[in-house]
Design a protein around this motif. Structure first.
Motif, PDB file in Angstrom:
ATOM      1  N   ALA A   1      -0.332  -2.577  -4.292  1.00 18.70           N
ATOM      2  CA  ALA A   1       0.392  -3.594  -5.071  1.00 18.70           C
ATOM      3  C   ALA A   1       0.237  -4.994  -4.470  1.00 18.70           C
ATOM      4  N   TYR A   2      -0.419  -5.087  -3.290  1.00 20.04           N
ATOM      5  CA  TYR A   2      -0.735  -6.384  -2.670  1.00 20.04           C
ATOM      6  C   TYR A   2       0.439  -7.366  -2.653  1.00 20.04           C
ATOM      7  N   HIS A   3       1.549  -6.923  -2.080  1.00 23.08           N
ATOM      8  CA  HIS A   3       2.604  -7.900  -1.758  1.00 23.08           C
ATOM      9  C   HIS A   3       2.041  -8.884  -0.738  1.00 23.08           C
ATOM     10  N   LEU A   4       1.257  -8.342   0.220  1.00 26.57           N
ATOM     11  CA  LEU A   4       0.618  -9.165   1.252  1.00 26.57           C
ATOM     12  C   LEU A   4      -0.874  -8.874   1.263  1.00 26.57           C
ATOM     13  N   TYR A   5      -1.658  -9.857   1.706  1.00 25.95           N
ATOM     14  CA  TYR A   5      -3.052  -9.567   2.060  1.00 25.95           C
ATOM     15  C   TYR A   5      -3.188  -9.856   3.548  1.00 25.95           C
ATOM     16  N   VAL A   6      -3.293  -8.783   4.331  1.00 26.37           N
ATOM     17  CA  VAL A   6      -3.313  -8.926   5.785  1.00 26.37           C
ATOM     18  C   VAL A   6      -4.746  -8.784   6.299  1.00 26.37           C
ATOM     19  N   ILE A   7      -5.154  -9.727   7.150  1.00 26.28           N
ATOM     20  CA  ILE A   7      -6.390  -9.558   7.908  1.00 26.28           C
ATOM     21  C   ILE A   7      -6.011  -9.497   9.384  1.00 26.28           C
TER      22      ILE A   7
ATOM     23  N   HIS B   1       7.760  -3.672  -1.025  1.00 27.97           N
ATOM     24  CA  HIS B   1       6.494  -4.382  -1.184  1.00 27.97           C
ATOM     25  C   HIS B   1       5.664  -3.854  -2.363  1.00 27.97           C
ATOM     26  N   ALA B   2       6.160  -2.829  -3.039  1.00 29.50           N
ATOM     27  CA  ALA B   2       5.224  -2.109  -3.897  1.00 29.50           C
ATOM     28  C   ALA B   2       5.694  -1.734  -5.296  1.00 29.50           C
ATOM     29  N   PRO B   3       6.533  -2.545  -5.980  1.00 28.65           N
ATOM     30  CA  PRO B   3       6.823  -2.181  -7.371  1.00 28.65           C
ATOM     31  C   PRO B   3       5.521  -2.242  -8.176  1.00 28.65           C
ATOM     32  N   GLY B   4       5.220  -1.175  -8.907  1.00 29.16           N
ATOM     33  CA  GLY B   4       3.976  -1.143  -9.687  1.00 29.16           C
ATOM     34  C   GLY B   4       2.814  -0.527  -8.930  1.00 29.16           C
ATOM     35  N   GLY B   5       2.994  -0.262  -7.642  1.00 32.64           N
ATOM     36  CA  GLY B   5       1.943   0.393  -6.866  1.00 32.64           C
ATOM     37  C   GLY B   5       1.971   1.896  -7.095  1.00 32.64           C
ATOM     38  N   TYR B   6       0.878   2.567  -6.788  1.00 36.11           N
ATOM     39  CA  TYR B   6       0.837   4.032  -6.939  1.00 36.11           C
ATOM     40  C   TYR B   6      -0.173   4.629  -5.982  1.00 36.11           C
TER      41      TYR B   6
ATOM     42  N   ARG C   1       0.854  -1.197   0.000  1.00 35.19           N
ATOM     43  CA  ARG C   1       0.000   0.000   0.000  1.00 35.19           C
ATOM     44  C   ARG C   1       0.887   1.243   0.000  1.00 35.19           C
ATOM     45  N   PRO C   2       0.801   2.066  -1.039  1.00 31.86           N
ATOM     46  CA  PRO C   2       1.724   3.198  -1.149  1.00 31.86           C
ATOM     47  C   PRO C   2       1.442   4.294  -0.114  1.00 31.86           C
ATOM     48  N   VAL C   3       2.511   4.800   0.481  1.00 32.69           N
ATOM     49  CA  VAL C   3       2.424   5.961   1.372  1.00 32.69           C
ATOM     50  C   VAL C   3       2.124   7.190   0.506  1.00 32.69           C
ATOM     51  N   ASN C   4       1.334   8.105   1.021  1.00 32.03           N
ATOM     52  CA  ASN C   4       1.099   9.366   0.304  1.00 32.03           C
ATOM     53  C   ASN C   4       2.327  10.259   0.463  1.00 32.03           C
TER      54      ASN C   4
END
Ligand SMILES: *Cc1c(COP(=O)(O)O)cnc(C)c1O
Length: 408
Positions: free
Chosen positions: A324-330, A168-173, A144-147
């Motif tokens: 970018a969902y490197h992880l899916y955390v619950i 954790h976030a190549p391709g995230g924005y 999840r990208p930081v602002n």
């Protein structure tokens, strides 16, 4: 208590690499070539990666931790430096400051995003004497990208640098205030950004890392620090020709060229090079990165839908644009029970992370339980579910079924 259909599945990890025949051929062709390290594949990978994240420069290094260390060195972290990061990250995000003798401070997370809370960073900066802090290491945790637009504004007020840990976030924005997509590592707001090519990350190279930046001066420093601090380019030599040839000062030289053996060690650098065959694997993997993210987002929406309204879920990652969902955390009640029940069904969920400030190494600096209550509350319930592009629909259904059964 085993669920009914588990026998048809191999163990399901939380993350797994996806190596194709094409990837293997890319590595093989380097092994048959003249270069095994620091050859032509390095620059090709750097160029392709810089283009992928929309940055001007990229420097390939041996792993993500080395990337963090070089960033801290290039920004001049030293024994009087003080740097803020998040307690919910892999400890390397903090360790890079310690490698340079600096002090690590933390700001608690925003429980909704599970990222560093920028308002808490602001409070910290406001209440400390001017000049206390040197920089911030925000982490695009879980993908999840930081602002960074908001964080940059704050950093500028206090003259701080930013190293974005984007492992954790190549391709995230994230979407900026003008509605524009700002890709992780694009260098528009952070001074430097780093990535890892460890097999559980999006792009696998065995080991490997990348630093991206739009700052040419930092870029040149990083290139030097990656290879022992050595320069082989005559334009950047600080010694004169006589010195290089081995003559005393004042004597005439026979030519006006530096001899072939000559090089200068100008800084205390390291050997943090990536091999050419890892670079080839990384570049081949990069070609599938967009498809991988698309699949990760599909898996995330499926989890989000399945857990919506379930009373055993305290919080879940959910569907977030640019994630970018490197992880899916619950976050759940009785996390240990769930963890063990999943293991009985051959599902190997993982916990990300034990808060860094509670690690024995960091406790020696005085950090203790209760210092960052939101991070600790998150840690008490978090569990990372299987999330990788080759996870099948059937496997994901089985994971969801096992969780439902456990709480049902
Ligand atoms: C993986 C990771 C690192 C370190 O990368 P390596 O390549 O394993 O050294 C640093 N920060 C975060 C957030 C990571 O997930």
């Amino acid at each position: 208590m085993q669920s009914k259909s588990n026998k048809i599945f191999d163990p399901i990890p939380y993350g797994r690499q996806n190596i194709s025949d094409e990837d293997i051929e890319a590595v093989n062709s380097v092994l048959r070539s003249d270069y095994l390290t620091q050859g032509p594949e390095i620059e090709k990978f750097e160029e392709a990666f810089a283009e992928y994240v929309d940055a001007s420069y990229a420097v390939a290094v041996s792993n993500g931790t080395a990337a963090l260390h070089l960033c801290a060195l290039a920004l001049g972290v030293h024994s009087n430096s003080k740097v803020i990061t998040t307690p919910i990250t892999f400890s390397a995000s903090a360790n890079c400051i310690r490698y340079c003798g600096g002090e690590v401070d933390f700001a608690d997370i925003d429980p909704e995003t599970t990222l560093i809370d920028i308002d808490l960073v602001r409070e910290k900066l406001k209440t400390a004497p001017k000049g206390t802090y040197d920089g911030i290491v925000p982490v695009d945790f879980a993908g999840r990208p930081v602002n960074l637009e908001a964080l940059r504004q704050l950093a500028d007020e206090y003259d701080l640098w930013i190293i974005e840990d984007a492992c954790h976030a190549p391709g995230g924005y994230f979407v900026d205030s003008k509605g524009k997509k700002q890709f992780c590592g694009n260098g528009n707001y952070a001074d430097l950004a780093i990535f890892s090519f460890h097999p559980v990350k999006h792009i696998a190279a065995g080991e490997g890392g990348m630093i991206t930046t739009n700052d040419e001066v930092l870029y040149q420093k990083l290139l030097k620090l990656r290879t022992h601090g050595i320069i082989k380019n005559s334009k950047e030599y600080s010694n004169d020709l006589n010195m290089a040839i081995g003559k005393s000062n004042g004597l005439e030289t026979e030519s006006n060229e530096y001899p072939g053996w000559y090089m200068e060690m100008q800084d205390l650098g390291y050997n943090y090079r990536l091999t050419d065959f890892q670079a080839a694997l990384g570049r081949s993997q990069l070609g599938k990165a967009d498809e991988g993210i698309r699949r990760r987002r599909e898996i995330a929406s499926c989890y989000a839908e399945a857990f919506a309204g379930k009373e055993y879920i305290r919080h879940q990652a959910g569907v977030v644009e640019g994630h970018a969902y490197h992880l899916y955390v619950i976050e759940v009640e009785n996390r240990l029970g769930l963890y063990n029940a999943l293991r009985e069904n051959n599902i190997y969920a993982q916990i990300h992370y034990i808060p860094v400030h509670l690690m024995p190494y960091y406790q020696q600096f005085g950090w203790e339980k209760g210092d960052f209550p939101r991070a600790e509350a998150y840690y008490s319930g978090c569990i990372s579910l299987p999330m990788f592009p080759t996870l099948t629909d059937e496997e994901q259904e089985f994971v969801i079924e096992c969780i439902d059964n456990f709480y049902g």
